[in-house]
Write a protein that holds these residues in place. Structure first.
Motif, PDB file in Angstrom:
ATOM      1  N   GLY A  65      26.514  19.803  36.858  1.00 49.09           N
ATOM      2  CA  GLY A  65      25.836  20.367  38.014  1.00 49.09           C
ATOM      3  C   GLY A  65      24.404  20.799  37.756  1.00 49.09           C
ATOM      4  N   GLN A  66      23.855  20.470  36.580  1.00 51.60           N
ATOM      5  CA  GLN A  66      22.482  20.861  36.264  1.00 51.60           C
ATOM      6  C   GLN A  66      21.446  19.908  36.872  1.00 51.60           C
ATOM      7  N   ALA A  67      21.905  18.753  37.357  1.00 53.33           N
ATOM      8  CA  ALA A  67      20.981  17.783  37.946  1.00 53.33           C
ATOM      9  C   ALA A  67      21.728  16.952  38.972  1.00 53.33           C
ATOM     10  N   LYS A  68      20.971  16.388  39.906  1.00 55.44           N
ATOM     11  CA  LYS A  68      21.523  15.446  40.876  1.00 55.44           C
ATOM     12  C   LYS A  68      21.446  14.036  40.294  1.00 55.44           C
ATOM     13  N   LEU A  69      22.409  13.214  40.614  1.00 51.64           N
ATOM     14  CA  LEU A  69      22.421  11.850  40.098  1.00 51.64           C
ATOM     15  C   LEU A  69      21.125  11.117  40.444  1.00 51.64           C
ATOM     16  N   GLN A  70      20.683  11.275  41.672  1.00 55.80           N
ATOM     17  CA  GLN A  70      19.478  10.577  42.122  1.00 55.80           C
ATOM     18  C   GLN A  70      18.263  10.932  41.261  1.00 55.80           C
ATOM     19  N   ASP A  71      18.209  12.169  40.775  1.00 63.97           N
ATOM     20  CA  ASP A  71      17.052  12.628  39.994  1.00 63.97           C
ATOM     21  C   ASP A  71      17.065  12.108  38.556  1.00 63.97           C
ATOM     22  N   PHE A 104      35.513  13.557  39.671  1.00 66.13           N
ATOM     23  CA  PHE A 104      34.129  14.024  39.537  1.00 66.13           C
ATOM     24  C   PHE A 104      33.137  12.891  39.789  1.00 66.13           C
ATOM     25  N   LEU A 105      33.366  11.753  39.159  1.00 62.42           N
ATOM     26  CA  LEU A 105      32.436  10.638  39.308  1.00 62.42           C
ATOM     27  C   LEU A 105      32.442  10.109  40.736  1.00 62.42           C
ATOM     28  N   GLN A 106      33.606  10.056  41.336  1.00 66.51           N
ATOM     29  CA  GLN A 106      33.704   9.590  42.721  1.00 66.51           C
ATOM     30  C   GLN A 106      32.812  10.429  43.634  1.00 66.51           C
ATOM     31  N   HIS A 107      32.875  11.743  43.480  1.00 63.56           N
ATOM     32  CA  HIS A 107      32.048  12.628  44.317  1.00 63.56           C
ATOM     33  C   HIS A 107      30.563  12.446  44.012  1.00 63.56           C
ATOM     34  N   MET A 108      30.227  12.206  42.749  1.00 60.79           N
ATOM     35  CA  MET A 108      28.819  11.985  42.380  1.00 60.79           C
ATOM     36  C   MET A 108      28.276  10.721  43.030  1.00 60.79           C
ATOM     37  N   LEU A 109      29.082   9.677  43.046  1.00 54.44           N
ATOM     38  CA  LEU A 109      28.611   8.392  43.576  1.00 54.44           C
ATOM     39  C   LEU A 109      28.521   8.390  45.099  1.00 54.44           C
ATOM     40  N   GLU A 110      29.172   9.341  45.732  1.00 57.25           N
ATOM     41  CA  GLU A 110      29.057   9.441  47.192  1.00 57.25           C
ATOM     42  C   GLU A 110      27.637   9.809  47.619  1.00 57.25           C
ATOM     43  N   GLU A 111      26.842  10.341  46.679  1.00 54.99           N
ATOM     44  CA  GLU A 111      25.451  10.702  46.968  1.00 54.99           C
ATOM     45  C   GLU A 111      24.559   9.474  47.140  1.00 54.99           C
ATOM     46  N   VAL A 112      24.891   8.368  46.465  1.00 55.04           N
ATOM     47  CA  VAL A 112      23.995   7.213  46.452  1.00 55.04           C
ATOM     48  C   VAL A 112      24.519   6.136  47.391  1.00 55.04           C
ATOM     49  N   VAL A 113      23.669   5.706  48.305  1.00 55.47           N
ATOM     50  CA  VAL A 113      24.131   4.803  49.363  1.00 55.47           C
ATOM     51  C   VAL A 113      23.287   3.537  49.480  1.00 55.47           C
ATOM     52  N   SER A 125      37.811   3.096  25.555  1.00 56.73           N
ATOM     53  CA  SER A 125      39.090   3.786  25.398  1.00 56.73           C
ATOM     54  C   SER A 125      39.599   4.111  26.794  1.00 56.73           C
ATOM     55  N   LEU A 126      40.894   4.322  26.908  1.00 56.49           N
ATOM     56  CA  LEU A 126      41.473   4.678  28.204  1.00 56.49           C
ATOM     57  C   LEU A 126      41.475   6.196  28.311  1.00 56.49           C
ATOM     58  N   SER A 127      40.275   6.748  28.483  1.00 54.02           N
ATOM     59  CA  SER A 127      40.055   8.183  28.428  1.00 54.02           C
ATOM     60  C   SER A 127      39.925   8.760  29.842  1.00 54.02           C
ATOM     61  N   LEU A 128      39.708  10.061  29.919  1.00 52.90           N
ATOM     62  CA  LEU A 128      39.536  10.711  31.213  1.00 52.90           C
ATOM     63  C   LEU A 128      38.263  10.222  31.914  1.00 52.90           C
ATOM     64  N   LEU A 129      37.242   9.881  31.132  1.00 49.09           N
ATOM     65  CA  LEU A 129      36.038   9.306  31.740  1.00 49.09           C
ATOM     66  C   LEU A 129      36.358   7.947  32.360  1.00 49.09           C
ATOM     67  N   THR A 130      37.160   7.149  31.673  1.00 41.33           N
ATOM     68  CA  THR A 130      37.564   5.859  32.224  1.00 41.33           C
ATOM     69  C   THR A 130      38.408   6.046  33.476  1.00 41.33           C
ATOM     70  N   VAL A 131      39.292   7.031  33.469  1.00 40.75           N
ATOM     71  CA  VAL A 131      40.094   7.336  34.656  1.00 40.75           C
ATOM     72  C   VAL A 131      39.177   7.714  35.825  1.00 40.75           C
ATOM     73  N   ASN A 132      38.131   8.495  35.557  1.00 44.52           N
ATOM     74  CA  ASN A 132      37.150   8.829  36.592  1.00 44.52           C
ATOM     75  C   ASN A 132      36.513   7.573  37.174  1.00 44.52           C
ATOM     76  N   ALA A 133      36.166   6.641  36.281  1.00 44.33           N
ATOM     77  CA  ALA A 133      35.547   5.390  36.738  1.00 44.33           C
ATOM     78  C   ALA A 133      36.503   4.601  37.621  1.00 44.33           C
ATOM     79  N   LEU A 134      37.740   4.474  37.187  1.00 42.18           N
ATOM     80  CA  LEU A 134      38.726   3.700  37.942  1.00 42.18           C
ATOM     81  C   LEU A 134      39.065   4.368  39.275  1.00 42.18           C
TER      82      LEU A 134
END
Length: 249
Positions: A65-71, A104-113, A125-134
């Motif tokens: 939350g320290q920065a916006k994805l767009q920035d 988390f990633l899903q909500h972040m990507l909703e910003e960019v259209v 690896s099949l990690s929590l970051l990968t789960v976020n991506a999927l």
């Protein structure tokens, strides 16, 4: 129209995952598509390969939350990149205790259209970051070397995709399998490819990515292979893959 979000995944390192994300993205951009690359791998190889070594902020800052994805986005030869960093390791640990930790990633990507495609370079690896991506993606693309051990890994990837589809993201589908580092001189390559065609329901792209030294050289110059040497086999193969990719809808 919303972007098509594609996770590029393979749980083994050194399988052409980052190379495919960069060069498919570049080829799509050459075809007139607006493309965003997400470097979700804590090794940040995608960012480094495009000459992004000291970004002012990274995905880790967006997660906290320290920065916006767009920035945080960086532009490279018409491609836009959300840089990764090794701080994503700490982010993954902190996500474990968070509610909605898979989204988390899903909500972040909703910003960019403003993009046609968002390609996510996932960790090996099949990690929590990968789960976020999927959980955030519409489609999965699997780069696959023609090696015996990769077949075992492929089954695990497909099982994970099915689990995510059932539990978190019913729209998720496998776009296809991309044969990478292909060497037609090796009998094993054609044997494994034939096995895949006979035993897998998933689409296998007709365009193979051949072994090509220019693909290995391009990251040293901070470029995709299409910008580094447009006449190379690597550039031609990824352009062919992009055309096939778009034609599938």
């Amino acid at each position: 129209m919303a972007a098509t979000i594609v996770s590029v995944i393979n749980q083994k390192g050194g399988t052409g995952k980052t190379t495919t994300t960069i060069n498919l993205g570049s080829a799509l951009q050459k075809l007139g598509k607006r493309v965003l690359l997400i470097d979700l791998d804590p090794q940040a190889n995608l960012s480094y390969s495009l000459g992004i070594t000291e970004p002012s902020c990274t995905l880790a800052d967006v997660f906290t939350g320290q920065a916006k994805l767009q920035d945080c986005l960086q532009e490279r030869n018409g491609l836009y990149v959300a840089p990764g960093s090794n701080e994503l390791v700490d982010i993954e640990i902190s996500l474990v205790t968070q509610p909605e930790r898979e989204r988390f990633l899903q909500h972040m990507l909703e910003e960019v259209v403003e993009y046609d495609y968002i390609l996510i370079d996932c960790p090996p690896s099949l990690s929590l970051l990968t789960v976020n991506a999927l959980a955030a993606s519409d489609e999965v693309l699997i780069p696959l070397q023609m090696e015996v051990l990769t077949l075992q890994g492929l089954g695990q990837i497909l099982n994970t995709v099915q689990q995510i589809k059932t539990a978190l993201n019913p729209k998720l589908r496998v776009k296809g399998i991309v044969v990478v580092m292909y060497d037609k001189r090796r009998k094993l390559s054609s044997e494994i490819e034939e096995y895949l065609k006979e035993n897998m329901d998933e689409y296998i792209f007709q365009q193979r990515i051949r072994l090509n030294v220019k693909l290995a050289e391009a990251p040293s110059f901070g470029q995709s292979v299409l910008d580094y040497d447009a006449s190379s086999y690597g550039a031609k193969d990824y352009l062919g893959l992009a055309k096939e990719f778009v034609s599938l809808g």
